[in-house]
Design a protein around this motif. Structure first.
Motif, PDB file in Angstrom:
ATOM      1  N   ALA A  69      -4.330 -14.170  14.593  1.00  0.00           N
ATOM      2  CA  ALA A  69      -4.759 -12.961  15.057  1.00  0.00           C
ATOM      3  C   ALA A  69      -4.224 -11.977  14.051  1.00  0.00           C
ATOM      4  CB  ALA A  69      -4.393 -12.457  16.367  1.00  0.00           C
ATOM      5  N   ALA A  70      -2.851 -12.124  13.886  1.00  0.00           N
ATOM      6  CA  ALA A  70      -2.252 -10.979  12.815  1.00  0.00           C
ATOM      7  C   ALA A  70      -2.683 -11.208  11.532  1.00  0.00           C
ATOM      8  CB  ALA A  70      -0.845 -11.286  13.072  1.00  0.00           C
ATOM      9  N   LEU A  71      -3.113 -12.416  11.045  1.00  0.00           N
ATOM     10  CA  LEU A  71      -3.511 -12.502   9.612  1.00  0.00           C
ATOM     11  C   LEU A  71      -4.984 -11.897   9.576  1.00  0.00           C
ATOM     12  CD1 LEU A  71      -3.134 -14.123   7.090  1.00  0.00           C
ATOM     13  CD2 LEU A  71      -4.091 -16.170   7.959  1.00  0.00           C
ATOM     14  N   THR A  72      -5.890 -12.195  10.544  1.00  0.00           N
ATOM     15  CA  THR A  72      -7.074 -11.537  10.468  1.00  0.00           C
ATOM     16  C   THR A  72      -6.983  -9.972  10.630  1.00  0.00           C
ATOM     17  OG1 THR A  72      -8.219 -13.548  11.590  1.00  0.00           O
ATOM     18  CG2 THR A  72      -9.448 -11.623  11.691  1.00  0.00           C
ATOM     19  N   ALA A  73      -6.201  -9.560  11.398  1.00  0.00           N
ATOM     20  CA  ALA A  73      -6.039  -8.137  11.645  1.00  0.00           C
ATOM     21  C   ALA A  73      -5.697  -7.422  10.174  1.00  0.00           C
ATOM     22  CB  ALA A  73      -4.925  -7.822  12.610  1.00  0.00           C
ATOM     23  N   LEU A  74      -4.722  -8.218   9.503  1.00  0.00           N
ATOM     24  CA  LEU A  74      -4.056  -7.546   8.184  1.00  0.00           C
ATOM     25  C   LEU A  74      -5.342  -7.698   7.271  1.00  0.00           C
ATOM     26  CD1 LEU A  74      -1.667  -7.131   6.458  1.00  0.00           C
ATOM     27  CD2 LEU A  74      -1.450  -9.405   6.074  1.00  0.00           C
ATOM     28  N   GLN A  75      -6.253  -8.644   7.473  1.00  0.00           N
ATOM     29  CA  GLN A  75      -7.339  -8.676   6.431  1.00  0.00           C
ATOM     30  C   GLN A  75      -8.555  -7.510   6.733  1.00  0.00           C
ATOM     31  OE1 GLN A  75      -8.671 -12.755   7.364  1.00  0.00           O
ATOM     32  NE2 GLN A  75      -7.363 -13.649   6.011  1.00  0.00           N
ATOM     33  N   VAL A  76      -8.390  -7.085   8.041  1.00  0.00           N
ATOM     34  CA  VAL A  76      -9.366  -5.916   8.381  1.00  0.00           C
ATOM     35  C   VAL A  76      -8.714  -4.744   8.088  1.00  0.00           C
ATOM     36  CG1 VAL A  76     -10.057  -4.636  10.326  1.00  0.00           C
ATOM     37  CG2 VAL A  76     -10.112  -7.089  10.549  1.00  0.00           C
ATOM     38  N   LEU A  77      -7.422  -4.601   8.042  1.00  0.00           N
ATOM     39  CA  LEU A  77      -6.456  -3.372   7.583  1.00  0.00           C
ATOM     40  C   LEU A  77      -6.800  -3.406   5.915  1.00  0.00           C
ATOM     41  CD1 LEU A  77      -4.569  -1.000   7.683  1.00  0.00           C
ATOM     42  CD2 LEU A  77      -2.778  -2.784   7.699  1.00  0.00           C
ATOM     43  N   LYS A  78      -6.736  -4.461   5.286  1.00  0.00           N
ATOM     44  CA  LYS A  78      -6.913  -4.414   3.746  1.00  0.00           C
ATOM     45  C   LYS A  78      -8.496  -3.951   3.526  1.00  0.00           C
ATOM     46  CE  LYS A  78      -5.221  -8.486   2.840  1.00  0.00           C
ATOM     47  NZ  LYS A  78      -4.613  -9.557   2.259  1.00  0.00           N
ATOM     48  N   SER A  79      -9.406  -4.345   4.211  1.00  0.00           N
ATOM     49  CA  SER A  79     -10.455  -4.173   4.014  1.00  0.00           C
ATOM     50  C   SER A  79     -11.109  -2.571   4.472  1.00  0.00           C
ATOM     51  CB  SER A  79     -11.676  -5.165   4.586  1.00  0.00           C
ATOM     52  OG  SER A  79     -11.828  -5.168   6.041  1.00  0.00           O
ATOM     53  N   GLU A  80     -10.373  -2.130   5.560  1.00  0.00           N
ATOM     54  CA  GLU A  80     -10.638  -0.785   5.962  1.00  0.00           C
ATOM     55  C   GLU A  80      -9.393   0.118   5.783  1.00  0.00           C
ATOM     56  OE1 GLU A  80     -12.521  -1.164   9.923  1.00  0.00           O
ATOM     57  OE2 GLU A  80     -13.500  -2.836   9.300  1.00  0.00           O
ATOM     58  N   PRO A  81      -9.076   0.154   4.609  1.00  0.00           N
ATOM     59  CA  PRO A  81      -7.881   1.312   4.494  1.00  0.00           C
ATOM     60  C   PRO A  81      -7.727   2.785   4.775  1.00  0.00           C
ATOM     61  CG  PRO A  81      -9.138   1.231   2.237  1.00  0.00           C
ATOM     62  CD  PRO A  81      -9.762   0.248   3.432  1.00  0.00           C
ATOM     63  N   GLU A  82      -9.118   3.111   5.468  1.00  0.00           N
ATOM     64  CA  GLU A  82      -9.181   4.232   5.888  1.00  0.00           C
ATOM     65  C   GLU A  82      -8.647   4.412   7.596  1.00  0.00           C
ATOM     66  OE1 GLU A  82     -12.929   2.403   7.356  1.00  0.00           O
ATOM     67  OE2 GLU A  82     -11.517   2.353   5.451  1.00  0.00           O
ATOM     68  N   LEU A  83      -8.392   3.345   8.129  1.00  0.00           N
ATOM     69  CA  LEU A  83      -7.968   3.325   9.405  1.00  0.00           C
ATOM     70  C   LEU A  83      -6.706   3.966   9.520  1.00  0.00           C
ATOM     71  CD1 LEU A  83      -8.814  -0.287  10.649  1.00  0.00           C
ATOM     72  CD2 LEU A  83     -10.107   1.589  11.257  1.00  0.00           C
ATOM     73  N   PRO A  84      -5.594   3.764   8.895  1.00  0.00           N
ATOM     74  CA  PRO A  84      -4.340   4.581   8.963  1.00  0.00           C
ATOM     75  C   PRO A  84      -4.458   6.055   9.114  1.00  0.00           C
ATOM     76  CG  PRO A  84      -3.887   2.878   7.577  1.00  0.00           C
ATOM     77  CD  PRO A  84      -5.460   2.906   7.783  1.00  0.00           C
ATOM     78  N   ALA A  85      -5.311   6.588   8.211  1.00  0.00           N
ATOM     79  CA  ALA A  85      -5.553   8.087   7.871  1.00  0.00           C
ATOM     80  C   ALA A  85      -6.028   8.513   9.480  1.00  0.00           C
ATOM     81  CB  ALA A  85      -6.141   8.373   7.011  1.00  0.00           C
ATOM     82  N   LYS A  86      -6.968   7.646  10.079  1.00  0.00           N
ATOM     83  CA  LYS A  86      -7.637   8.160  11.251  1.00  0.00           C
ATOM     84  C   LYS A  86      -6.606   8.525  12.452  1.00  0.00           C
ATOM     85  CE  LYS A  86     -11.232   9.332  13.736  1.00  0.00           C
ATOM     86  NZ  LYS A  86     -11.863  10.633  13.549  1.00  0.00           N
ATOM     87  N   VAL A  87      -5.655   7.314  12.310  1.00  0.00           N
ATOM     88  CA  VAL A  87      -4.557   7.466  13.516  1.00  0.00           C
ATOM     89  C   VAL A  87      -3.854   8.675  13.099  1.00  0.00           C
ATOM     90  CG1 VAL A  87      -2.491   6.313  14.203  1.00  0.00           C
ATOM     91  CG2 VAL A  87      -4.362   5.007  13.308  1.00  0.00           C
ATOM     92  N   ILE A  88      -3.525   9.136  11.786  1.00  0.00           N
ATOM     93  CA  ILE A  88      -2.699  10.215  11.752  1.00  0.00           C
ATOM     94  C   ILE A  88      -3.460  11.619  11.974  1.00  0.00           C
ATOM     95  CG2 ILE A  88      -1.630  11.865  10.040  1.00  0.00           C
ATOM     96  CD1 ILE A  88      -0.159   9.030  10.585  1.00  0.00           C
ATOM     97  N   GLU A  89      -4.763  11.641  11.880  1.00  0.00           N
ATOM     98  CA  GLU A  89      -5.525  12.575  12.166  1.00  0.00           C
ATOM     99  C   GLU A  89      -5.691  12.848  13.741  1.00  0.00           C
ATOM    100  OE1 GLU A  89     -10.247  13.909  12.124  1.00  0.00           O
ATOM    101  OE2 GLU A  89      -9.617  12.456  10.746  1.00  0.00           O
ATOM    102  N   ASN A  90      -5.806  11.778  14.524  1.00  0.00           N
ATOM    103  CA  ASN A  90      -6.146  11.814  15.628  1.00  0.00           C
ATOM    104  C   ASN A  90      -4.658  12.292  16.602  1.00  0.00           C
ATOM    105  OD1 ASN A  90      -8.445  10.903  15.966  1.00  0.00           O
ATOM    106  ND2 ASN A  90      -8.125   8.837  16.346  1.00  0.00           N
ATOM    107  N   ALA A  91      -3.594  11.869  15.720  1.00  0.00           N
ATOM    108  CA  ALA A  91      -2.067  12.205  16.380  1.00  0.00           C
ATOM    109  C   ALA A  91      -2.155  13.728  16.176  1.00  0.00           C
ATOM    110  CB  ALA A  91      -1.113  11.358  15.777  1.00  0.00           C
ATOM    111  N   GLY A  92      -2.411  14.093  15.043  1.00  0.00           N
ATOM    112  CA  GLY A  92      -2.428  15.708  14.941  1.00  0.00           C
ATOM    113  C   GLY A  92      -3.195  16.398  15.893  1.00  0.00           C
ATOM    114  N   ASN A  93      -4.234  15.890  16.020  1.00  0.00           N
ATOM    115  CA  ASN A  93      -5.383  16.728  16.716  1.00  0.00           C
ATOM    116  C   ASN A  93      -4.945  16.942  18.273  1.00  0.00           C
ATOM    117  OD1 ASN A  93      -7.047  17.290  14.899  1.00  0.00           O
ATOM    118  ND2 ASN A  93      -8.370  15.692  15.050  1.00  0.00           N
ATOM    119  N   LEU A  94      -4.303  15.551  18.640  1.00  0.00           N
ATOM    120  CA  LEU A  94      -3.658  15.633  20.169  1.00  0.00           C
ATOM    121  C   LEU A  94      -2.644  16.501  20.280  1.00  0.00           C
ATOM    122  CD1 LEU A  94      -3.560  14.231  22.763  1.00  0.00           C
ATOM    123  CD2 LEU A  94      -2.263  12.483  21.925  1.00  0.00           C
ATOM    124  N   ALA A  95      -1.630  16.385  19.426  1.00  0.00           N
ATOM    125  CA  ALA A  95      -0.250  17.245  19.408  1.00  0.00           C
ATOM    126  C   ALA A  95      -0.835  18.855  19.487  1.00  0.00           C
ATOM    127  CB  ALA A  95       0.525  17.076  18.274  1.00  0.00           C
TER     128      ALA A  95
END
Length: 388
Positions: free
Chosen positions: A278-304
């Motif tokens: 599961a971790a190996l596949t999730a890492l592959q997803v993260l590499k193929s969708e590098p925009e995911l971390p930025a969406k986390v930061i955006e959502n955290a900022g909007n919530l705050a």
């Protein structure tokens, strides 16, 4: 020993009731709340930052690995517990983070225990921020080293402790993102201090990996330290990767040393193959969708910002964690329960889980939260806030 007659067996643990009563009166009793497999509650309490725990690719890889490799690892990593999945995961983690090597543990907790104890000892001094995660605290306690737990986020205090140490070797231990408030450690400054004092730097990047840095490579990578010969990073696979397990990433000779000496690696049953897959596949997803971390930061900022505009005491987040401080443990518990009644699950952090002794709601965001999810959360949390 005294002349007091021995207690009957049924009374040996009577003292537990008194301890439990004291915790209850202080608002510090805890209980588990089992969740169903499917539920409509909006989860702002877990650490599934990229929303991958239920991703069909990740869960499917776990299921397929369980059928192929079995439900468990069958033994420790040095006996029968190492599989090709573990080796591939270690290779990919090291390459992704920009380090020489990696070693997978059964949890982030055991990874931190292993790193701190194996890299210290009776001839070492450990200097640690006093707000570090409990797993690092326990590692320090087991290390047999001289320990200095210094003022939170104060590099000058770390410098002073290194200046005045009595042992020839030293390591500085810190979280990259402090889990209660989401505050970032000044890693670059800490690395400079360590190098001026011939000390190693051990960084727990549990809440930075997958969220911060280029493509989610973590806070250590963002600080330009991931390939440094004197820096060791610990990770959890259960946050951004939505799986389970932990890892230590760093110089190859450090990893070799951990294989030989880290007791939480040598004597622990290995991570289940399903979790490694599961971790190996999730890492592959993260590499193929590098925009995911930025969406986390955006959502955290909007919530705050939404909570701040509603008049709540919130600091703008530096990662995925948003903390709202409360007046007391009792207020935090009541607020958490009120949010749950409105379909919002939030984290309730009270002593001893918070090193500063201040209770708070700890909110976490995911990449897959919608704008409507964030708006709903703001409305519910603000409407249920304790008054007075």
């Amino acid at each position: 020993m005294t002349d007091t007659p021995p207690l009957p067996p049924e009374n040996v643990f009577d003292w537990l009731e008194a301890e439990g009563q004291r915790r209850a009166e202080a608002g510090l009793s805890r209980r588990m709340n089992p969740r169903p497999a499917q539920h409509s509650t909006l989860d702002l309490a877990g650490n599934d930052y990229l929303g991958l725990a239920r991703d069909k690719r990740v869960a499917g890889a776990a299921a397929a690995a369980a059928l192929r490799w079995g439900a468990g690892a069958t033994g420790s990593r040095l006996l029968t517990g190492s599989t090709e999945l573990h080796a591939e995961l270690e290779h990919e983690l090291a390459r992704f983070c920009g380090a020489q090597a990696a070693l997978v543990f059964s949890s982030g907790f055991t990874a931190n225990l292993g790193a701190v104890t194996a890299l210290s000892g009776s001839e070492s001094a450990i200097v640690t921020d006093k707000y570090v995660h409990t797993s690092l605290v326990e590692g320090c306690r087991l290390s047999r080293a001289d320990i200095a737990a210094v003022e939170h986020s104060t590099p000058s205090a770390i410098k002073h402790a290194l200046d005045t140490r009595r042992k020839p070797r030293a390591i500085v231990v810190t979280d990259s993102v402090f889990s209660a408030d989401g505050e970032l450690a000044p890693l670059g400054e800490l690395a400079e201090i360590c190098r001026a004092h011939s000390a190693a730097l051990v960084v727990n990047d549990a809440h930075g990996f997958g969220v911060l840095g280029e493509g989610g490579r973590g806070a250590v990578h963002a600080a330009g330290l991931s390939s440094a010969p004197d820096v060791v990073t610990t990770l959890t696979l259960s946050n951004a990767l939505g799986a389970q397990g932990g890892a230590v990433v760093g110089p190859r000779r450090v990893i070799r040393h951990l294989v030989d000496t880290a007791r939480s690696f040598i004597f622990d049953t290995a991570l289940a193959p399903a979790s490694a897959a599961a971790a190996l596949t999730a890492l592959q997803v993260l590499k193929s969708e590098p925009e995911l971390p930025a969406k986390v930061i955006e959502n955290a900022g909007n919530l705050a910002m939404g909570l701040k505009n509603a008049g709540l005491p919130v600091d703008l987040p530096e990662a995925a964690v948003v903390a709202v401080r409360t007046q007391s443990p009792q207020a935090a518990t009541a607020w958490t329960e009120a949010c749950a009644e409105q379909g919002i699950q939030v984290g309730c952090f009270r002593p001893p889980a918070v090193p500063d002794g201040v209770s708070r709601l700890r909110l976490t965001v995911r990449a897959d939260l919608s704008e409507a999810d964030v708006d709903r959360a703001v409305k519910v949390i603000a409407a249920t806030a304790p008054r007075g």
